[in-house]
Enzyme design. Structure first.
Site, PDB file in Angstrom:
ATOM      1  N   ASN A  49       0.839  -1.197   0.000  1.00  0.00           N
ATOM      2  CA  ASN A  49       0.000   0.000   0.000  1.00  0.00           C
ATOM      3  C   ASN A  49       0.877   1.251   0.000  1.00  0.00           C
ATOM      4  OD1 ASN A  49       0.549  -0.862   2.700  1.00  0.00           O
ATOM      5  ND2 ASN A  49      -1.141   0.350   3.519  1.00  0.00           N
ATOM      6  N   ASN A  52      -0.998   8.663   0.940  1.00  0.00           N
ATOM      7  CA  ASN A  52      -0.739  10.017   0.445  1.00  0.00           C
ATOM      8  C   ASN A  52      -1.277  11.034   1.444  1.00  0.00           C
ATOM      9  OD1 ASN A  52      -1.655  12.515  -1.316  1.00  0.00           O
ATOM     10  ND2 ASN A  52      -0.141  11.397  -2.496  1.00  0.00           N
ATOM     11  N   TYR A  55      -4.758  11.768   1.403  1.00  0.00           N
ATOM     12  CA  TYR A  55      -5.539  10.578   1.759  1.00  0.00           C
ATOM     13  C   TYR A  55      -6.132   9.803   0.572  1.00  0.00           C
ATOM     14  CZ  TYR A  55      -5.220  11.879   6.739  1.00  0.00           C
ATOM     15  OH  TYR A  55      -4.767  12.187   7.983  1.00  0.00           O
ATOM     16  N   CYS A  60      -4.136   0.611  -2.353  1.00  0.00           N
ATOM     17  CA  CYS A  60      -3.973  -0.634  -1.593  1.00  0.00           C
ATOM     18  C   CYS A  60      -2.894  -1.522  -2.229  1.00  0.00           C
ATOM     19  CB  CYS A  60      -5.271  -1.432  -1.599  1.00  0.00           C
ATOM     20  SG  CYS A  60      -6.597  -0.713  -0.641  1.00  0.00           S
ATOM     21  N   GLU A  62      -3.071  -4.677  -2.945  1.00  0.00           N
ATOM     22  CA  GLU A  62      -3.607  -5.580  -3.968  1.00  0.00           C
ATOM     23  C   GLU A  62      -3.683  -4.876  -5.322  1.00  0.00           C
ATOM     24  OE1 GLU A  62      -4.744  -4.892  -0.996  1.00  0.00           O
ATOM     25  OE2 GLU A  62      -5.802  -6.558  -0.062  1.00  0.00           O
TER      26      GLU A  62
HETATM   27  N1  THU Z   1      -5.213  -1.585   2.623  1.00  0.00           N
HETATM   28  C1  THU Z   1      -4.586  -2.409   1.737  1.00  0.00           C
HETATM   29  O1  THU Z   1      -3.539  -2.076   1.172  1.00  0.00           O
HETATM   30  N2  THU Z   1      -5.155  -3.607   1.492  1.00  0.00           N
HETATM   31  C2  THU Z   1      -6.204  -4.120   2.179  1.00  0.00           C
HETATM   32  O2  THU Z   1      -6.547  -5.266   1.964  1.00  0.00           O
HETATM   33  C3  THU Z   1      -6.914  -3.289   3.163  1.00  0.00           C
HETATM   34  C4  THU Z   1      -6.470  -1.888   3.266  1.00  0.00           C
HETATM   35  C5  THU Z   1      -4.535  -0.321   2.972  1.00  0.00           C
HETATM   36  C6  THU Z   1      -5.177   0.942   2.531  1.00  0.00           C
HETATM   37  C7  THU Z   1      -4.586   1.918   3.525  1.00  0.00           C
HETATM   38  O3  THU Z   1      -3.295   2.295   3.082  1.00  0.00           O
HETATM   39  C8  THU Z   1      -4.421   1.097   4.788  1.00  0.00           C
HETATM   40  O4  THU Z   1      -4.413  -0.252   4.380  1.00  0.00           O
HETATM   41  C9  THU Z   1      -5.516   1.317   5.823  1.00  0.00           C
HETATM   42  O5  THU Z   1      -6.757   1.171   5.261  1.00  0.00           O
END
Ligand code: THU
Length: 145
Positions: A49, A52, A55, A60, A62
């Protein structure tokens, strides 16, 4: 697709997701996530992830993995492993779980009945789901044909 085609790759995927997680840029949430996407050619593409200060532009792990893969010419995928947040999850029944937006982004490129999602606490401790289980009755590209 045969699930056994994926099982052999799971330890490596989880290790690579863990490594990708060390590169997460998450100064606002402090919730670091790593992902490892297995392509149809058995190549593993990782993501983390990236947050920024404004926000909403944050991405993410994935989706980072999917967008990296597509930009490198891969569009067919077998599975993704996700590693995150053991502090919050330790001693609980919960496993890391992909957000709805990432489920939908994966849906664009895979058959939801075949694509496997590995929610991992460690190489030994993980749960397996199909995308269809995590995103039932989903909307995809075929609706626009
Ligand atoms: N996030 C991910 O990268 N993958 C997930 O499966 C859940 C959420 C990140 C988004 C954000 O940077 C942080 O986790 C908190 O939500």
């Amino acid at each position: 697709m045969d699930k056994n085609q994926i099982l052999d790759f799971i330890p490596d995927m989880i290790q690579q997701a863990k490594h990708a997680r060390t590169r997460a840029y998450a100064p606002y949430s402090n919730y670091t996530v790593g992902a490892a996407l297995l392509t149809m050619d058995d190549v593993i593409i990782t993501g983390c992830n990236v947050e920024n200060a404004a926000y909403s532009p944050g991405n993410c792990a994935e989706r980072t993995a999917v967008f990296k893969a597509v930009s490198e010419g891969y569009r067919q995928f077998k599975a993704i492993a996700i590693v995150a947040g053991e502090a919050a999850l330790e001693g609980t029944e919960a496993y890391p779980s992909p957000c709805g937006v990432c489920r939908q982004v994966l849906r664009e490129f895979v058959n939801p009945k075949d694509f496997m999602i590995v929610l991992a606490k460690s190489v030994e401790d993980y749960k397996l789901f199909t995308l269809e289980e995590l995103l039932p009755i989903s909307f995809g590209p075929e609706y626009l044909n």
